[in-house]
Scaffold this active site. Structure first.
Site, short mmCIF file in Angstrom:
data_model
loop_
_atom_site.label_atom_id
_atom_site.label_comp_id
_atom_site.label_asym_id
_atom_site.label_seq_id
_atom_site.Cartn_x
_atom_site.Cartn_y
_atom_site.Cartn_z
N SER A 135 0.84 -1.19 0.00
CA SER A 135 0.00 0.00 0.00
C SER A 135 0.88 1.24 0.00
O SER A 135 2.02 1.22 0.46
CB SER A 135 -0.90 0.02 1.24
N TYR A 147 -2.79 0.21 10.80
CA TYR A 147 -2.91 -0.36 9.46
C TYR A 147 -1.67 -0.04 8.63
O TYR A 147 -1.09 -0.92 7.99
CB TYR A 147 -4.16 0.19 8.76
#
Length: 223
Positions: A135, A147
């Site tokens: 990501s 996250y």
């Protein structure tokens, strides 16, 4: 003989789009996810090149069994796309839910490790590819985001795994997209990256010649 790609998190979004793109490019696809009905529908859409396997990738035994079923069906395993991932409702450290962190870490970190551990013996035989979904959040710092920290692990692990796999002629690539229009978000994101965009990047990495190892593909929305 067609090559075989195993995909985790295959029931929707990036995983489902990649399954369709890979099958269109001539690959067999083993589809792993917890949503059995969605997997069956996707496999029916793809046809005989697809093998749906309902599995929880945070369970080592289920991952190992899925790999065995894949090899039994298609004869070999040539590539893996470790795509399963999840987020949390509250990204903060002080206000976040530690139980949500626990569950997210099992999916975003341990499931990737379990998938690599179970598939590397087969990828060694085929000098195969291990591709993992990272990501933008794994390349930049986001205030209080656990996250983001899990995706930093993914990026670091992918680099380490690439060094291990090159010893037997294998390759590892991390796909690191910015915002993607998936079910992860409550509202549609039509101007952001689409699952098909990421799927095309996976197929690109898979189609590299033996002399080329693409270690990372970083993608951002063009809006």
């Amino acid at each position: 003989m067609a090559k075989t790609l195993l995909i985790t998190g295959a029931s929707s979004g990036i995983g489902a789009a990649t399954a369709k793109a890979a099958a269109a490019a001539g690959w067999n696809v083993a589809l792993l996810a917890r949503s059995g009905d969605k997997l069956t529908d996707l496999a029916n859409e793809i046809g005989d090149a697809a093998l749906p396997i309902q599995a929880d990738v945070t369970d080592r035994g289920e991952v190992t069994s899925a790999v065995e079923r894949t090899v039994d069906r298609f004869g070999a395993l040539d590539a893996v796309f470790a795509n399963a991932g999840t987020g949390v409702n509250n990204p903060g450290i002080e206000t976040g839910d530690p139980q949500e962190w626990h569950d997210m870490i099992h999916v975003n970190i341990l499931a990737v490790l379990y998938t690599a551990h179970a598939t590397l013996p087969e990828l060694r035989k085929t000098k195969g590819n291990f591709i993992v979904t990272g990501s933008k959040a794994g390349r930049e710092h986001f205030k209080g985001s656990v996250y983001s920290a899990t995706k930093w692990f993914v990026h670091g692990f992918a680099g380490n795994l690439a060094e291990e796999m090159r010893e037997f002629g294998g390759r590892c690539c991390v796909i690191s997209p910015g915002m993607v229009n998936t079910e992860f978000f409550d509202e549609p994101k039509p101007t952001k990256l689409q699952p098909e965009d990421v799927a095309d990047a996976v197929v690109f990495a898979l189609n590299q010649p033996d002399t080329s190892a693409v270690r990372e593909i970083h993608m951002m929305p063009n809006d």
